[in-house]
Design a protein around this motif. Sequence first.
Motif, PDB file in Angstrom:
ATOM      1  N   GLY A 142       8.022 -15.784   2.969  1.00  0.00           N
ATOM      2  CA  GLY A 142       6.990 -16.355   2.556  1.00  0.00           C
ATOM      3  C   GLY A 142       5.723 -15.669   2.219  1.00  0.00           C
ATOM      4  N   LEU A 143       5.710 -14.202   2.112  1.00  0.00           N
ATOM      5  CA  LEU A 143       4.643 -13.430   2.294  1.00  0.00           C
ATOM      6  C   LEU A 143       4.519 -12.796   0.969  1.00  0.00           C
ATOM      7  N   GLU A 144       3.568 -12.629   0.242  1.00  0.00           N
ATOM      8  CA  GLU A 144       3.193 -11.820  -0.748  1.00  0.00           C
ATOM      9  C   GLU A 144       3.128 -10.218  -0.499  1.00  0.00           C
ATOM     10  N   VAL A 145       3.826  -9.506  -1.424  1.00  0.00           N
ATOM     11  CA  VAL A 145       3.774  -8.052  -0.818  1.00  0.00           C
ATOM     12  C   VAL A 145       2.920  -7.080  -1.879  1.00  0.00           C
ATOM     13  N   LEU A 146       2.539  -6.072  -1.416  1.00  0.00           N
ATOM     14  CA  LEU A 146       1.674  -5.459  -2.243  1.00  0.00           C
ATOM     15  C   LEU A 146       2.652  -4.656  -3.257  1.00  0.00           C
ATOM     16  N   PRO A 147       2.534  -4.698  -4.646  1.00  0.00           N
ATOM     17  CA  PRO A 147       3.441  -4.046  -5.397  1.00  0.00           C
ATOM     18  C   PRO A 147       3.202  -2.543  -5.081  1.00  0.00           C
ATOM     19  N   PHE A 148       4.528  -1.894  -5.166  1.00  0.00           N
ATOM     20  CA  PHE A 148       4.649  -0.531  -5.174  1.00  0.00           C
ATOM     21  C   PHE A 148       4.317   0.183  -6.370  1.00  0.00           C
ATOM     22  N   LYS A 149       3.395   1.155  -6.371  1.00  0.00           N
ATOM     23  CA  LYS A 149       3.170   1.738  -7.593  1.00  0.00           C
ATOM     24  C   LYS A 149       3.458   3.275  -7.261  1.00  0.00           C
ATOM     25  N   ALA A 150       4.216   4.072  -8.038  1.00  0.00           N
ATOM     26  CA  ALA A 150       4.724   5.342  -7.624  1.00  0.00           C
ATOM     27  C   ALA A 150       3.602   6.267  -7.977  1.00  0.00           C
ATOM     28  N   ASP A 151       2.593   5.880  -8.839  1.00  0.00           N
ATOM     29  CA  ASP A 151       1.307   6.770  -9.073  1.00  0.00           C
ATOM     30  C   ASP A 151       0.010   6.413  -8.262  1.00  0.00           C
ATOM     31  N   GLY A 152       0.206   5.549  -7.365  1.00  0.00           N
ATOM     32  CA  GLY A 152      -0.839   4.987  -6.622  1.00  0.00           C
ATOM     33  C   GLY A 152      -1.718   3.773  -7.213  1.00  0.00           C
ATOM     34  N   TYR A 153      -2.844   3.553  -6.681  1.00  0.00           N
ATOM     35  CA  TYR A 153      -3.882   2.532  -7.242  1.00  0.00           C
ATOM     36  C   TYR A 153      -5.170   3.224  -7.544  1.00  0.00           C
ATOM     37  N   ASN A 154      -6.064   3.348  -6.748  1.00  0.00           N
ATOM     38  CA  ASN A 154      -7.219   4.087  -6.920  1.00  0.00           C
ATOM     39  C   ASN A 154      -7.422   5.496  -6.211  1.00  0.00           C
ATOM     40  N   PHE A 155      -8.375   6.321  -6.807  1.00  0.00           N
ATOM     41  CA  PHE A 155      -8.517   7.525  -6.237  1.00  0.00           C
ATOM     42  C   PHE A 155     -10.102   8.004  -6.320  1.00  0.00           C
ATOM     43  N   TRP A 156     -10.521   8.653  -5.255  1.00  0.00           N
ATOM     44  CA  TRP A 156     -11.719   9.032  -4.752  1.00  0.00           C
ATOM     45  C   TRP A 156     -11.774  10.518  -4.554  1.00  0.00           C
ATOM     46  N   THR A 157     -12.858  11.188  -5.186  1.00  0.00           N
ATOM     47  CA  THR A 157     -12.874  12.589  -4.805  1.00  0.00           C
ATOM     48  C   THR A 157     -13.982  12.912  -3.521  1.00  0.00           C
ATOM     49  N   TRP A 158     -13.215  13.254  -2.541  1.00  0.00           N
ATOM     50  CA  TRP A 158     -14.015  13.691  -1.339  1.00  0.00           C
ATOM     51  C   TRP A 158     -13.843  15.148  -1.143  1.00  0.00           C
ATOM     52  N   ARG A 159     -15.132  15.648  -1.129  1.00  0.00           N
ATOM     53  CA  ARG A 159     -14.986  16.934  -0.640  1.00  0.00           C
ATOM     54  C   ARG A 159     -14.199  17.926  -1.659  1.00  0.00           C
ATOM     55  N   GLY A 160     -14.172  17.519  -3.069  1.00  0.00           N
ATOM     56  CA  GLY A 160     -13.367  18.237  -3.915  1.00  0.00           C
ATOM     57  C   GLY A 160     -11.790  17.786  -3.665  1.00  0.00           C
ATOM     58  N   ARG A 161     -11.453  16.717  -2.933  1.00  0.00           N
ATOM     59  CA  ARG A 161      -9.976  16.263  -2.622  1.00  0.00           C
ATOM     60  C   ARG A 161      -9.853  14.959  -3.148  1.00  0.00           C
ATOM     61  N   ARG A 162      -8.647  14.754  -3.572  1.00  0.00           N
ATOM     62  CA  ARG A 162      -8.328  13.615  -4.295  1.00  0.00           C
ATOM     63  C   ARG A 162      -7.779  12.576  -2.884  1.00  0.00           C
ATOM     64  N   ILE A 163      -8.251  11.513  -3.041  1.00  0.00           N
ATOM     65  CA  ILE A 163      -7.821  10.553  -1.894  1.00  0.00           C
ATOM     66  C   ILE A 163      -7.358   9.443  -2.440  1.00  0.00           C
ATOM     67  N   HIS A 164      -6.410   8.832  -2.001  1.00  0.00           N
ATOM     68  CA  HIS A 164      -5.780   7.413  -2.750  1.00  0.00           C
ATOM     69  C   HIS A 164      -6.118   6.446  -1.587  1.00  0.00           C
ATOM     70  N   TYR A 165      -6.417   5.363  -2.287  1.00  0.00           N
ATOM     71  CA  TYR A 165      -6.901   3.895  -1.601  1.00  0.00           C
ATOM     72  C   TYR A 165      -6.417   2.875  -2.397  1.00  0.00           C
ATOM     73  N   VAL A 166      -6.222   1.700  -1.780  1.00  0.00           N
ATOM     74  CA  VAL A 166      -5.969   0.213  -2.505  1.00  0.00           C
ATOM     75  C   VAL A 166      -7.152  -0.648  -2.384  1.00  0.00           C
ATOM     76  N   GLU A 167      -7.455  -1.318  -3.262  1.00  0.00           N
ATOM     77  CA  GLU A 167      -8.809  -2.371  -3.188  1.00  0.00           C
ATOM     78  C   GLU A 167      -8.257  -3.624  -3.765  1.00  0.00           C
ATOM     79  N   GLN A 168      -8.522  -4.574  -3.005  1.00  0.00           N
ATOM     80  CA  GLN A 168      -8.196  -5.958  -3.375  1.00  0.00           C
ATOM     81  C   GLN A 168      -9.094  -7.058  -2.639  1.00  0.00           C
ATOM     82  N   GLY A 169      -9.097  -8.311  -3.538  1.00  0.00           N
ATOM     83  CA  GLY A 169     -10.063  -9.350  -2.987  1.00  0.00           C
ATOM     84  C   GLY A 169     -11.533  -9.202  -3.027  1.00  0.00           C
ATOM     85  N   ALA A 170     -12.300 -10.135  -2.362  1.00  0.00           N
ATOM     86  CA  ALA A 170     -13.889 -10.245  -2.305  1.00  0.00           C
ATOM     87  C   ALA A 170     -13.963 -10.791  -1.193  1.00  0.00           C
TER      88      ALA A 170
END
Length: 380
Positions: free
Chosen positions: A66-94
Amino acid sequence: MSVASVAALRSAGGSGRAAKVGLNGGRFLMMQRRELVTKAGLALAVSCSMAATSTAAASANGSAQGLEVLPFKADGYNFWTWRGRRIHYVEQGAGQPIVLIHGFGASAFHWRYNIPELAKKYKVYAIDLLGFGWSEKALVDYEATIWMEQVSDFLKEIVKEPAVLVGNSLGGFTTLFAATEVPELVRGVVLLNSAGQFADPNKPAAAPAEEEEEGSPLSRFIVKPLMEAFQRVVLGFLFWQSKQPARVEKVLKSVYIDSSNVDEYLVGSITAPAADPNAGEVYYRLMSRFMSNQSRYTLDQLLGKLACPLLLLWGDLDPWVGPAKAARIQEFYADTTVVHLQAGHCPHDEAPEQANRALLDWLAALDARAKQDEPTLQTV
């Protein structure tokens, strides 16, 4: 999720012992498998193809609960550049922000059952720590401070307002560390079967003679090179062993008391990152360097600096980090709430309905507490 390379060790030696990768005074030491489990973590593993095929199974499992599941994405969701490195993160809601931080060997996808539910009332972020998940497999020295700095900068650059930090296992330790460094950006901390240890008052400090020996020519030119060569051989074998999906599944089932949620989605999200060509070297650096210096930052040191409410969501049936640790944390830090769950090392994924309910109740109480503390016209 701080799950060790037990799968590899079971094949490497059925005696229940494994060689500890390291030297102490020029001698190789031995350690029990359980100790390595606590200090290491489940290996990064095989290919993205298996993870990509797991989405349907995960969705079916989430629907059954009875729970919604986060869809799996092989390529990931969002990316942030930190100190020249690629960092993946998910962002949802408000709404007010919550930042979820995974454990050793896992990723943002380990919060698959929590992100959709929490996002109904809050803005939810789930970040992959450097070297894990879909974040870059950077060839850097992995000290505990690197993840603390990553999370602190994520709060400053992406979240940009005070947030509640939630962490499991290694992610719990990172959460606590970050909360003490940028207290103005953290309004609450939640630990789920957190890693970290209290200081041992009986442990003597290193003697000056030992420190001098550490820097001696013998140590620099003979002992250390031999140690590193040994480490690379053993850890290379462990990495190869522990990235097999069947072994990953077996280890997970040993720390999930109810293994219903140990499915292809979970296994695939853990094994996929090993397709990266740097994964083996990252595994070596994590195991040989970070794991050897955890005692530099102890729980009592960090809790002594904490300045916000703390929730412990504790899986009491965890074979590695039992309820005694939660009791000790609560005894040390007064502003602590403890919720005991009948689950193992990863209660948020094993018992997500109970974990979500307990977390949302605590967040509601935290919000109410914050409103009470707001100045009114009469007090301004």
